[in-house]
Write an enzyme that holds these catalytic residues in place. Structure first.
Site, mmCIF file in Angstrom:
data_model
loop_
_atom_site.group_PDB
_atom_site.id
_atom_site.type_symbol
_atom_site.label_atom_id
_atom_site.label_comp_id
_atom_site.label_asym_id
_atom_site.label_seq_id
_atom_site.Cartn_x
_atom_site.Cartn_y
_atom_site.Cartn_z
ATOM 1 N N LYS A 98 9.529 3.763 0.264
ATOM 2 C CA LYS A 98 8.426 3.479 1.185
ATOM 3 C C LYS A 98 7.837 4.801 1.658
ATOM 4 C CE LYS A 98 7.425 1.103 5.566
ATOM 5 N NZ LYS A 98 8.002 0.201 6.581
ATOM 6 N N GLY A 123 0.781 -1.223 0.000
ATOM 7 C CA GLY A 123 0.000 0.000 0.000
ATOM 8 C C GLY A 123 0.814 1.274 0.000
ATOM 9 N N ARG A 124 2.120 1.150 0.214
ATOM 10 C CA ARG A 124 2.899 2.406 0.250
ATOM 11 C C ARG A 124 4.355 2.233 -0.154
ATOM 12 N NH1 ARG A 124 3.729 3.785 6.636
ATOM 13 N NH2 ARG A 124 3.844 1.666 7.406
ATOM 14 N N ASP A 137 3.056 -11.200 6.302
ATOM 15 C CA ASP A 137 3.470 -10.252 5.261
ATOM 16 C C ASP A 137 4.741 -9.512 5.669
ATOM 17 O OD1 ASP A 137 1.554 -9.171 7.203
ATOM 18 O OD2 ASP A 137 1.929 -7.265 6.217
ATOM 19 N N ASP A 174 10.620 -4.837 7.454
ATOM 20 C CA ASP A 174 9.524 -4.026 7.996
ATOM 21 C C ASP A 174 9.713 -3.659 9.466
ATOM 22 O OD1 ASP A 174 8.511 -4.023 5.507
ATOM 23 O OD2 ASP A 174 6.505 -4.722 6.055
ATOM 24 N N ARG A 206 7.917 -11.610 0.331
ATOM 25 C CA ARG A 206 7.408 -11.953 1.658
ATOM 26 C C ARG A 206 6.623 -13.262 1.580
ATOM 27 N NH1 ARG A 206 6.570 -6.603 3.905
ATOM 28 N NH2 ARG A 206 7.712 -5.186 2.560
ATOM 29 N N GLY A 252 -0.906 5.886 2.012
ATOM 30 C CA GLY A 252 0.281 5.670 1.181
ATOM 31 C C GLY A 252 1.531 6.350 1.709
HETATM 32 P P1 AMP Z 1 2.292 -3.470 8.444
HETATM 33 O O1 AMP Z 1 1.588 -4.372 9.411
HETATM 34 O O2 AMP Z 1 2.743 -2.185 9.035
HETATM 35 O O3 AMP Z 1 3.402 -4.208 7.779
HETATM 36 O O4 AMP Z 1 1.236 -3.043 7.334
HETATM 37 C C1 AMP Z 1 0.610 -3.976 6.514
HETATM 38 C C2 AMP Z 1 0.401 -3.404 5.143
HETATM 39 O O5 AMP Z 1 -0.496 -2.310 5.210
HETATM 40 C C3 AMP Z 1 1.659 -2.862 4.492
HETATM 41 O O6 AMP Z 1 2.314 -3.802 3.741
HETATM 42 C C4 AMP Z 1 1.173 -1.741 3.636
HETATM 43 O O7 AMP Z 1 0.923 -2.181 2.340
HETATM 44 C C5 AMP Z 1 -0.115 -1.355 4.273
HETATM 45 N N1 AMP Z 1 0.024 -0.044 4.903
HETATM 46 C C6 AMP Z 1 0.517 0.258 6.116
HETATM 47 N N2 AMP Z 1 0.466 1.584 6.333
HETATM 48 C C7 AMP Z 1 -0.064 2.142 5.227
HETATM 49 C C8 AMP Z 1 -0.370 3.465 4.811
HETATM 50 N N3 AMP Z 1 -0.165 4.511 5.589
HETATM 51 N N4 AMP Z 1 -0.915 3.623 3.582
HETATM 52 C C9 AMP Z 1 -1.146 2.592 2.768
HETATM 53 N N5 AMP Z 1 -0.877 1.334 3.109
HETATM 54 C C10 AMP Z 1 -0.337 1.093 4.304
HETATM 55 MG MG MG Z 2 4.629 -4.674 6.552
#
Ligand code: AMP
Ligand code: MG
Length: 516
Positions: free
Chosen positions: A110, A90-91, A250, A260, A180, A123
């Site tokens: 990122k 998503g970003r 993920d 991450d 991943r 994003g």
């Molecule tokens: P995370 O658990 O932080 O790894 O987040 C899971 C997924 O959510 C990530 O792989 C991103 O694709 C998406 N994500 C997290 N934060 C954002 C954001 N601010 N905008 C868009 N997508 C996000």
């Molecule tokens: Mg992530």
């Protein structure tokens, strides 16, 4: 230099099922926050690569360099043990691969704006989390722990809403692969596209596990290889007191990297139950649970690979996907499921061996002897009882004197139960004597070896927090100072003694959440 660089796009060649090509949404009026000369050298770039105006534009999501081809890849995953469907990316935008001296490296932005996979997100990434990722991934690399790396941070005054309003940044990450577990889960469970799954696995094997290419059991062998890499990685985390914080599938790297950096933490006082992620109410990702969570995640990967494993084992094409939903006891699929479990089994000995090897090195034991694990575990138990500082305890252990009558006060002072410590110290001294590592000369030698294993400096939360607060006020010098400090985590660097000391009282109040 940027117009002569050669970029490769092997991921893009996989085809549109795997990604969406799109331009980044540039940060308005961007500026530099930090660059990593070490990461640039790894890419084979000159140290001043970032000084060209075109660099600031490209790495803040503005005009890409010639040859870059930004794309967002799609993946799914399990979050906190629950299937979450499509999650990302998503970003993050993959810009392509650079032909680096050690082989091709993927470069990724990122926080560079919305993608078709952004779901409810914006994003963006905030400056706070970008600094944490930048500092920690470079620090992990310096500790010798496999990790994605960070090349630079750019930032802007662009407001970004989290719990409060913060500002935006873009961190550029570099890794041999950003694949991943969730990429594979995506094609099995979300897209239910076995052909894409096969393509992805074949590409991953060719590019990152070339030794497996000719094998007829390569899917099973891939699982075993990933399991063993993951086991060794998590053992390294445990040995420096690192908690990842969000070990969702993920956030698990196929090639065994730490990936991450969100609500991670290096433990101060040792607590096996330590939960570094404030949002992890159940403690699913507590320090002591990391090995079993890694194993759970590997099962999710194996589950996603069942159709390919079925294929490899000669199951008829129309039944291969059935392996995914088959209940235990389905006679056709039972051998496939058993093969998947068997392929993961080496995780356990790999983790146990890596952990024991790591602990022996932390204790400065050159030989392997019966009882070493108990000796190390008993020290960890004493540390836990006293909440002894993880990093400081092992650093002081290096100064342990085996001399007759030595009380080892600097170390002893870290424990509440002094009698228990004395009893342990007597066993430790006897163990060192048993391999002829006692006496002043041996002690000094052992200390030098241990100090190359047990870091003096880790990215404690309060250190990161101080750098973040200054950066939020426009001063990036503390980010740069910490970055340089953590590039040499084993060196004395006595001018930075305060960074190696006990955390200040306010550190205990710091709360780190998933918000990034
Ligand atoms: P995370 O658990 O932080 O790894 O987040 C899971 C997924 O959510 C990530 O792989 C991103 O694709 C998406 N994500 C997290 N934060 C954002 C954001 N601010 N905008 C868009 N997508 C996000
Ligand atoms: Mg992530």
């Amino acid at each position: 230099m940027h117009d002569t660089l050669r970029w490769r796009h092997r991921f893009a060649e996989l085809g549109p099922r795997f990604f969406t090509e799109l331009a980044a949404d540039p940060l308005p009026d961007p500026h530099w926050v930090a660059v990593s000369p070490g990461c640039a050298a790894w890419l084979g770039w000159p140290v001043d690569w970032w000084r060209a105006p075109a660099a600031l534009a490209a790495f803040s999501g503005g005009a890409p360099w010639p040859g870059m081809r930004p794309l967002a890849s799609v993946y799914s995953g399990h979050q906190f043990g629950v299937w979450a469907g499509q999650l990302g990316d998503g970003r993050a935008l993959l810009l392509g691969e650079v032909e680096a001296p050690d082989g091709p490296l993927e470069v990724q932005l990122k926080g560079s704006g919305l993608t078709p996979y952004s779901r409810m997100g914006d994003g963006r990434a905030v400056l706070r989390s970008s600094i944490r990722e930048f500092l920690c991934s470079e620090a992990m690399h310096a500790l010798g722990i496999p990790t994605t790396r960070a090349l630079c941070i750019t930032a802007s005054a662009l407001p970004v809403r989290r719990e409060t309003v913060e500002t935006a940044a873009v961190v550029t990450r570099v890794a041999a692969s950003f694949l991943r577990f969730g990429h594979f889960e995506h094609f099995t469970h979300t897209a239910q596209d076995t052909d894409a799954l096969r393509t992805l696995a074949a590409t991953a094997i060719t590019q990152h596990f070339p030794a497996l290419t000719g094998r007829r059991d390569r899917i099973a062998a891939l699982l075993t290889e990933v399991a063993e890499r993951t086991a060794r990685l998590v053992a390294q985390w445990q040995c420096v007191g690192f908690c990842h914080g969000v070990m969702n599938t993920d956030n698990m790297s196929l090639v065994g990297l730490t990936i991450d950096y969100g609500p991670f933490g290096f433990m101060d006082g040792f607590d096996p139950g330590h939960i570094c992620n404030h949002t992890d109410h159940q403690g699913r990702y507590a320090y002591a649970r990391q090995p079993s969570v890694a194993y759970w995640n590997l099962h999710a990967l194996a589950h996603a690979l069942l159709p390919l494993l079925a294929e490899e084992m000669g199951v008829a094409p129309d039944r291969r996907h059935d392996a995914v939903g088959a209940a235990t006891g389905d006679d056709t699929m039972a051998p496939v499921q058993e093969a998947a479990l068997a392929a993961l089994e080496p995780f356990k000995p790999a983790f146990a061996d890596a952990m024991l090897g790591g602990l022996r090195a932390k204790l400065g034991l050159a030989e392997a002897r019966e009882g070493d694990r108990e000796l190390a575990d008993d020290l960890l138990r004493l540390m836990a009882a006293a909440r002894a500082d993880f990093t400081i305890t092992f650093r002081r252990l290096a100064g342990f004197s085996t001399a007759e009558g030595a009380t080892n006060d600097a170390l002893r002072d870290l424990f509440i139960d002094r009698a228990a410590f004395d009893a342990w110290a007597a066993r430790y001294a006897a163990r060192l004597r048993a391999e002829g590592r006692a006496g002043a000369d041996s002690d000094a030698q052992r200390a030098a070896t241990m100090n190359r294993v047990n870091p003096k400096f880790v990215l404690r939360n309060h250190l990161a927090e101080t750098a973040i607060r200054r950066a939020q006020a426009g001063d990036f010098s503390e980010v740069q100072r910490l970055h340089a400090l953590l590039e040499r985590p084993f060196d004395e660097q006595s001018e930075h003694e305060a960074d190696a000391g006990f955390p200040p009282d306010w550190a205990a109040q710091l709360e780190v959440s998933c918000s990034s």
